[in-house]
Design a protein around this motif. Structure first.
Motif, PDB file in Angstrom:
ATOM      1  N   THR A 238       3.952  10.655  -9.179  1.00 12.70           N
ATOM      2  CA  THR A 238       3.814  10.803 -10.399  1.00 12.70           C
ATOM      3  C   THR A 238       2.970  12.222 -10.446  1.00 12.70           C
ATOM      4  OG1 THR A 238       3.149   8.679 -11.018  1.00 12.70           O
ATOM      5  CG2 THR A 238       1.915  10.290 -12.479  1.00 12.70           C
ATOM      6  N   GLN A 239       2.328  12.827  -9.305  1.00 13.01           N
ATOM      7  CA  GLN A 239       1.590  13.653  -9.172  1.00 13.01           C
ATOM      8  C   GLN A 239       2.616  14.912  -8.979  1.00 13.01           C
ATOM      9  OE1 GLN A 239      -1.048  13.024  -6.003  1.00 13.01           O
ATOM     10  NE2 GLN A 239      -2.517  12.041  -7.383  1.00 13.01           N
ATOM     11  N   LEU A 240       3.696  14.714  -8.299  1.00 11.93           N
ATOM     12  CA  LEU A 240       4.445  15.741  -7.720  1.00 11.93           C
ATOM     13  C   LEU A 240       5.915  16.080  -8.880  1.00 11.93           C
ATOM     14  CD1 LEU A 240       4.790  14.844  -3.891  1.00 11.93           C
ATOM     15  CD2 LEU A 240       3.531  16.481  -4.991  1.00 11.93           C
ATOM     16  N   ALA A 241       5.856  15.143  -9.715  1.00 11.54           N
ATOM     17  CA  ALA A 241       7.051  15.166 -10.656  1.00 11.54           C
ATOM     18  C   ALA A 241       6.879  16.428 -11.518  1.00 11.54           C
ATOM     19  CB  ALA A 241       7.133  13.894 -11.496  1.00 11.54           C
ATOM     20  N   SER A 242       5.753  17.218 -11.587  1.00 13.63           N
ATOM     21  CA  SER A 242       5.647  18.170 -12.604  1.00 13.63           C
ATOM     22  C   SER A 242       6.180  19.482 -12.156  1.00 13.63           C
ATOM     23  CB  SER A 242       4.212  18.308 -13.106  1.00 13.63           C
ATOM     24  OG  SER A 242       3.350  18.541 -11.945  1.00 13.63           O
TER      25      SER A 242
ATOM     26  N   HIS B   9       0.789  -1.313   0.062  1.00 13.70           N
ATOM     27  CA  HIS B   9      -0.021  -0.006   0.095  1.00 13.70           C
ATOM     28  C   HIS B   9       0.858   1.130   0.082  1.00 13.70           C
ATOM     29  CE1 HIS B   9      -3.191   2.711   0.704  1.00 13.70           C
ATOM     30  NE2 HIS B   9      -2.768   3.103   1.993  1.00 13.70           N
ATOM     31  N   ASP B  10       1.757   1.297   1.065  1.00 13.16           N
ATOM     32  CA  ASP B  10       2.863   2.469   0.990  1.00 13.16           C
ATOM     33  C   ASP B  10       3.452   2.524  -0.340  1.00 13.16           C
ATOM     34  OD1 ASP B  10       1.966   2.833   3.499  1.00 13.16           O
ATOM     35  OD2 ASP B  10       3.918   1.920   4.538  1.00 13.16           O
ATOM     36  N   ILE B  11       4.054   1.569  -0.894  1.00 12.90           N
ATOM     37  CA  ILE B  11       4.625   1.670  -2.281  1.00 12.90           C
ATOM     38  C   ILE B  11       3.482   2.226  -3.481  1.00 12.90           C
ATOM     39  CG2 ILE B  11       5.739   0.515  -4.202  1.00 12.90           C
ATOM     40  CD1 ILE B  11       7.025  -1.545  -2.034  1.00 12.90           C
ATOM     41  N   SER B  12       2.433   1.653  -3.436  1.00 11.95           N
ATOM     42  CA  SER B  12       1.510   2.008  -4.369  1.00 11.95           C
ATOM     43  C   SER B  12       1.110   3.784  -4.188  1.00 11.95           C
ATOM     44  CB  SER B  12       0.204   1.186  -4.238  1.00 11.95           C
ATOM     45  OG  SER B  12      -0.873   1.867  -5.095  1.00 11.95           O
ATOM     46  N   SER B  13       1.064   4.001  -2.991  1.00 12.55           N
ATOM     47  CA  SER B  13       0.687   5.347  -2.720  1.00 12.55           C
ATOM     48  C   SER B  13       1.882   6.191  -2.873  1.00 12.55           C
ATOM     49  CB  SER B  13       0.444   5.557  -1.043  1.00 12.55           C
ATOM     50  OG  SER B  13      -0.652   4.760  -0.736  1.00 12.55           O
ATOM     51  N   ALA B  14       3.075   5.687  -2.734  1.00 13.27           N
ATOM     52  CA  ALA B  14       4.215   6.658  -3.216  1.00 13.27           C
ATOM     53  C   ALA B  14       4.346   6.757  -4.643  1.00 13.27           C
ATOM     54  CB  ALA B  14       5.535   5.778  -2.438  1.00 13.27           C
ATOM     55  N   ALA B  15       4.127   5.738  -5.289  1.00 12.33           N
ATOM     56  CA  ALA B  15       4.057   5.668  -6.801  1.00 12.33           C
ATOM     57  C   ALA B  15       3.170   6.705  -7.194  1.00 12.33           C
ATOM     58  CB  ALA B  15       3.941   4.549  -7.471  1.00 12.33           C
TER      59      ALA B  15
ATOM     60  N   ASP C 252       9.596  17.154  -2.461  1.00 11.15           N
ATOM     61  CA  ASP C 252       8.759  16.094  -1.867  1.00 11.15           C
ATOM     62  C   ASP C 252       9.382  14.862  -2.485  1.00 11.15           C
ATOM     63  OD1 ASP C 252       6.964  17.860  -0.459  1.00 11.15           O
ATOM     64  OD2 ASP C 252       5.655  17.760  -2.244  1.00 11.15           O
ATOM     65  N   LEU C 253       9.757  15.155  -3.818  1.00 17.89           N
ATOM     66  CA  LEU C 253      10.515  13.767  -4.361  1.00 17.89           C
ATOM     67  C   LEU C 253      11.751  13.510  -3.548  1.00 17.89           C
ATOM     68  CD1 LEU C 253      10.124  11.665  -6.606  1.00 17.89           C
ATOM     69  CD2 LEU C 253      11.880  13.021  -7.844  1.00 17.89           C
ATOM     70  N   ALA C 254      12.443  14.107  -2.792  1.00 19.86           N
ATOM     71  CA  ALA C 254      13.648  13.609  -1.871  1.00 19.86           C
ATOM     72  C   ALA C 254      13.098  13.469  -0.801  1.00 19.86           C
ATOM     73  CB  ALA C 254      14.319  15.069  -1.676  1.00 19.86           C
ATOM     74  N   ASP C 255      12.071  13.652  -0.183  1.00 21.55           N
ATOM     75  CA  ASP C 255      11.203  13.360   1.013  1.00 21.55           C
ATOM     76  C   ASP C 255      10.790  11.901   0.690  1.00 21.55           C
ATOM     77  OD1 ASP C 255       9.906  16.390   2.152  1.00 21.55           O
ATOM     78  OD2 ASP C 255      11.879  15.487   2.330  1.00 21.55           O
ATOM     79  N   GLN C 256      10.306  11.869  -0.417  1.00 16.69           N
ATOM     80  CA  GLN C 256       9.694  10.550  -0.908  1.00 16.69           C
ATOM     81  C   GLN C 256      10.613   9.479  -0.891  1.00 16.69           C
ATOM     82  OE1 GLN C 256       6.338   9.896  -0.693  1.00 16.69           O
ATOM     83  NE2 GLN C 256       6.609   7.825  -1.495  1.00 16.69           N
ATOM     84  N   HIS C 257      11.849   9.810  -1.618  1.00 12.71           N
ATOM     85  CA  HIS C 257      12.821   9.221  -1.753  1.00 12.71           C
ATOM     86  C   HIS C 257      13.596   8.494  -0.489  1.00 12.71           C
ATOM     87  CE1 HIS C 257      17.277   7.942  -2.403  1.00 12.71           C
ATOM     88  NE2 HIS C 257      16.631   7.414  -3.505  1.00 12.71           N
ATOM     89  N   GLN C 258      13.372   9.471   0.595  1.00 14.05           N
ATOM     90  CA  GLN C 258      13.827   9.086   2.034  1.00 14.05           C
ATOM     91  C   GLN C 258      12.864   7.874   2.424  1.00 14.05           C
ATOM     92  OE1 GLN C 258      14.069  12.697   3.994  1.00 14.05           O
ATOM     93  NE2 GLN C 258      16.450  12.414   4.389  1.00 14.05           N
ATOM     94  N   ARG C 259      11.720   8.238   2.416  1.00 17.36           N
ATOM     95  CA  ARG C 259      10.648   7.279   2.803  1.00 17.36           C
ATOM     96  C   ARG C 259      10.911   5.831   2.035  1.00 17.36           C
ATOM     97  NH1 ARG C 259       5.444  10.827   2.298  1.00 17.36           N
ATOM     98  NH2 ARG C 259       6.998  12.385   1.854  1.00 17.36           N
ATOM     99  N   LEU C 260      10.999   6.031   0.755  1.00 10.60           N
ATOM    100  CA  LEU C 260      11.183   4.815  -0.116  1.00 10.60           C
ATOM    101  C   LEU C 260      12.440   3.942   0.408  1.00 10.60           C
ATOM    102  CD1 LEU C 260      10.232   5.633  -3.787  1.00 10.60           C
ATOM    103  CD2 LEU C 260       9.027   4.031  -2.261  1.00 10.60           C
ATOM    104  N   ALA C 261      13.554   4.808   0.620  1.00  9.45           N
ATOM    105  CA  ALA C 261      14.703   4.000   1.269  1.00  9.45           C
ATOM    106  C   ALA C 261      14.276   3.423   2.602  1.00  9.45           C
ATOM    107  CB  ALA C 261      15.708   5.112   1.659  1.00  9.45           C
TER     108      ALA C 261
END
Length: 174
Positions: A110-114, A100-106, A121-130
């Motif tokens: 996608t929404q934040l990349a623009s 669920h977390d991976i799906s939500s992160a994906a 946020d992507l850096a933060d997300q990267h930390q969470r994914l790590a």
């Protein structure tokens, strides 16, 4: 002088009496011999009965020992299965949470990349994914523990087989 017929009758009576006494004495001897033979046979029968009883008691001891070992192995196996089931349930819950977390992160990525803010946020997300990846690595470690539990289960079953073999060996000896 004694009449020869009387002598003959007395001699016949003495002979008959001697024969009768001999017959009775031989009967007594035969009775004594039969009694000794029966006594010897009774002693042999008693000895065989005692040996049979000892064999039965040994077999009963073997069966009781085997039952105790089997009960202990069954208890250990049941406990191990309960622990494994609890571990599987916890692992399944963690995996579902990670998915669920991976799906939500994906979706968020996608929404934040623009836009530029999306980079932060992507850096933060990267930390969470790590962190999720680290948790995933921990999950892999936990799965290694599950394999160890399965190996312990196999060892418990080997113990049961060993107990069964001991019982069979005792029966083969008797």
């Amino acid at each position: 002088m004694v009449d020869p017929r009387l002598k003959c009758i007395l001699a016949s009576l003495a002979l008959a009496f001697s024969f009768g006494v001999g017959w009775v004495v031989n009967g007594w001897r035969a009775d004594a011999h039969i009694a000794r033979t029966e006594s010897t046979q009774d002693k042999r029968d008693a000895s065989q009965a005692q040996q049979a009883q000892e064999a039965i008691e040994n077999k009963a001891d073997a069966v009781v020992t085997h039952a105790a070992a089997q009960q202990e192995n069954t208890h250990d196996y049941t406990q191990e299965m309960a622990q494994l089931q609890a571990g599987r349930a916890a692992d399944a819950a963690r995996i579902a949470g990670l998915q669920h977390d991976i799906s939500s992160a994906a979706t968020r990525n996608t929404q934040l990349a623009s836009d530029a803010a999306a980079c932060r946020d992507l850096a933060d997300q990267h930390q969470r994914l790590a962190a999720l990846a680290a948790e995933g690595a921990g999950l892999v470690g936990d799965l290694g523990g599950l394999v160890q539990k399965r190996d312990a289960q196999v060892e418990l079953l080997r113990g049961q087989i060993g107990a069964d073999r001991k019982l069979l060996e005792k029966f083969v000896r008797y």
